[in-house]
Design a protein around this motif. Sequence first.
Motif, PDB file in Angstrom:
ATOM      1  N   UNK A 143       0.848  -1.198   0.000  1.00  0.00           N
ATOM      2  CA  UNK A 143       0.000   0.000   0.000  1.00  0.00           C
ATOM      3  C   UNK A 143       0.878   1.241   0.000  1.00  0.00           C
ATOM      4  N   UNK A 144       0.952   1.891  -1.155  1.00  0.00           N
ATOM      5  CA  UNK A 144       1.842   3.046  -1.326  1.00  0.00           C
ATOM      6  C   UNK A 144       1.303   4.315  -0.662  1.00  0.00           C
ATOM      7  N   UNK A 145      -0.013   4.524  -0.758  1.00  0.00           N
ATOM      8  CA  UNK A 145      -0.574   5.775  -0.238  1.00  0.00           C
ATOM      9  C   UNK A 145      -2.083   5.686  -0.122  1.00  0.00           C
ATOM     10  N   UNK A 146      -2.643   6.641   0.594  1.00  0.00           N
ATOM     11  CA  UNK A 146      -4.090   6.776   0.680  1.00  0.00           C
ATOM     12  C   UNK A 146      -4.455   8.221   0.372  1.00  0.00           C
ATOM     13  N   UNK A 147      -4.990   8.453  -0.802  1.00  0.00           N
ATOM     14  CA  UNK A 147      -5.358   9.803  -1.243  1.00  0.00           C
ATOM     15  C   UNK A 147      -6.805  10.076  -0.826  1.00  0.00           C
ATOM     16  N   UNK A 148      -7.024  11.140  -0.086  1.00  0.00           N
ATOM     17  CA  UNK A 148      -8.364  11.463   0.413  1.00  0.00           C
ATOM     18  C   UNK A 148      -8.948  12.615  -0.395  1.00  0.00           C
ATOM     19  N   UNK A 149     -10.125  12.381  -0.966  1.00  0.00           N
ATOM     20  CA  UNK A 149     -10.807  13.416  -1.745  1.00  0.00           C
ATOM     21  C   UNK A 149     -12.211  13.604  -1.182  1.00  0.00           C
ATOM     22  N   UNK A 150     -12.596  14.846  -1.015  1.00  0.00           N
ATOM     23  CA  UNK A 150     -13.930  15.167  -0.496  1.00  0.00           C
ATOM     24  C   UNK A 150     -14.880  15.423  -1.661  1.00  0.00           C
ATOM     25  N   UNK A 151     -16.047  14.758  -1.634  1.00  0.00           N
ATOM     26  CA  UNK A 151     -17.044  14.887  -2.693  1.00  0.00           C
ATOM     27  C   UNK A 151     -18.357  15.442  -2.157  1.00  0.00           C
ATOM     28  N   UNK A 152     -19.144  15.992  -3.066  1.00  0.00           N
ATOM     29  CA  UNK A 152     -20.534  16.315  -2.779  1.00  0.00           C
ATOM     30  C   UNK A 152     -21.360  15.078  -3.122  1.00  0.00           C
ATOM     31  N   UNK A 153     -22.612  15.022  -2.657  1.00  0.00           N
ATOM     32  CA  UNK A 153     -23.449  13.859  -2.948  1.00  0.00           C
ATOM     33  C   UNK A 153     -23.768  13.740  -4.432  1.00  0.00           C
ATOM     34  N   UNK A 154     -23.603  14.837  -5.176  1.00  0.00           N
ATOM     35  CA  UNK A 154     -23.841  14.825  -6.622  1.00  0.00           C
ATOM     36  C   UNK A 154     -22.713  14.141  -7.373  1.00  0.00           C
ATOM     37  N   UNK A 155     -21.634  13.785  -6.665  1.00  0.00           N
ATOM     38  CA  UNK A 155     -20.481  13.173  -7.305  1.00  0.00           C
ATOM     39  C   UNK A 155     -19.424  14.176  -7.717  1.00  0.00           C
ATOM     40  N   UNK A 156     -19.702  15.439  -7.536  1.00  0.00           N
ATOM     41  CA  UNK A 156     -18.732  16.484  -7.891  1.00  0.00           C
ATOM     42  C   UNK A 156     -17.731  16.624  -6.749  1.00  0.00           C
ATOM     43  N   UNK A 157     -16.468  16.584  -7.091  1.00  0.00           N
ATOM     44  CA  UNK A 157     -15.429  16.703  -6.072  1.00  0.00           C
ATOM     45  C   UNK A 157     -15.271  18.141  -5.620  1.00  0.00           C
TER      46      UNK A 157
END
Length: 346
Positions: A143-157
């Motif tokens: 496991x090289x990394x864990x990238x965290x991205x926050x999204x809206x419920x519409x799927x838009x980041x």
Amino acid sequence: MYKYSLDKSSKKFECPQCLKKRLVRYIDTETDDYVNHKVGRCDREINCGYHYTPKMYFEQNDVSFKNYYIPNNVKKEIVTSYHSKEELKLTLDNFNKNNFVKFLNQIFNKEQVLSIINNYKIGTASYWYNGTVFWQIDNNHKIRSGKIISYQESGKRTQYVYWVHSYQIKKGIKSHFNLKQCLFGEHLVKSKNQTIAIVESEKTACIMSQIFDKYTWLACGNLSGLLEEKLRVIKQHKIILYPDLGLDKGNGSPFLRWSLQKDRLNKLGYHISISDLLEENGTDNQKRKGFDIADYFVNQSQNEEIVIKTTEDLIYQKIKKRSPNIDCLRSVFDIDIKEIIINTCE
């Protein structure tokens, strides 16, 4: 390795142009010092495109510039850091609070969503606004990394991107972490007969894995992430690139940039082609928004009625595509085109 290069760590700074915390600064690889707070590249390549190089900085300040090459044998050895399987398992929960998973539930059935979660090891960062964790697991299942991205419920980041190791260092859980990224989904490549499809974002790879499962879908992280260093482990595979749509802001459209990279990599022995599906069918508005292949297919399925066409209908559509005025001829001369097609087929 060159004396001046973009910082490979996960640190981001405020971009002088868009003012978002997305600037990757240039570093002097011999001293590990940053060149200047304005010298760097914004990773919002489509929406911003800021790129101020060390050469530009030194020339504008009347300083001699030479970005000489440092041979590998004098390069400092940096040992790649890894996350444990236990760290990954701790994130495999709270999917009812994960906006990306909520979005997947809107477009896929339960089995398909579970397939995405299980295959790509999608996690939830309950400690960071329940953001989605995209774990980068290499071909050795490390496991090289864990990238965290926050999204809206519409799927838009949203604009918020973080890393598991950055959070751990901030909280004193880890003292340091040497990040060396790999392709997202790399652990799914097992057979040499697999055709690999590469997209920019992790979200796109996940969605396309259910829309077109003939390919193994991987993501390189961003427009500039299509690097030979990452692709080396899949060199023997047939690879198809699916770049996002985007406008040319002076350094080439995404399609052009990936086309040029494709040509460079093929000279090194790769077997890479590039899809022009989006480039040929995308609208100007979709280019401005940076549509990707998943956006295109999800948009098609949501806005267009699925019609099962007869053989005659399909032939007629092909004729119409070659001769757009056929409907005019049909009305003026009262010709039953479909009747002619049926008779021809018989």
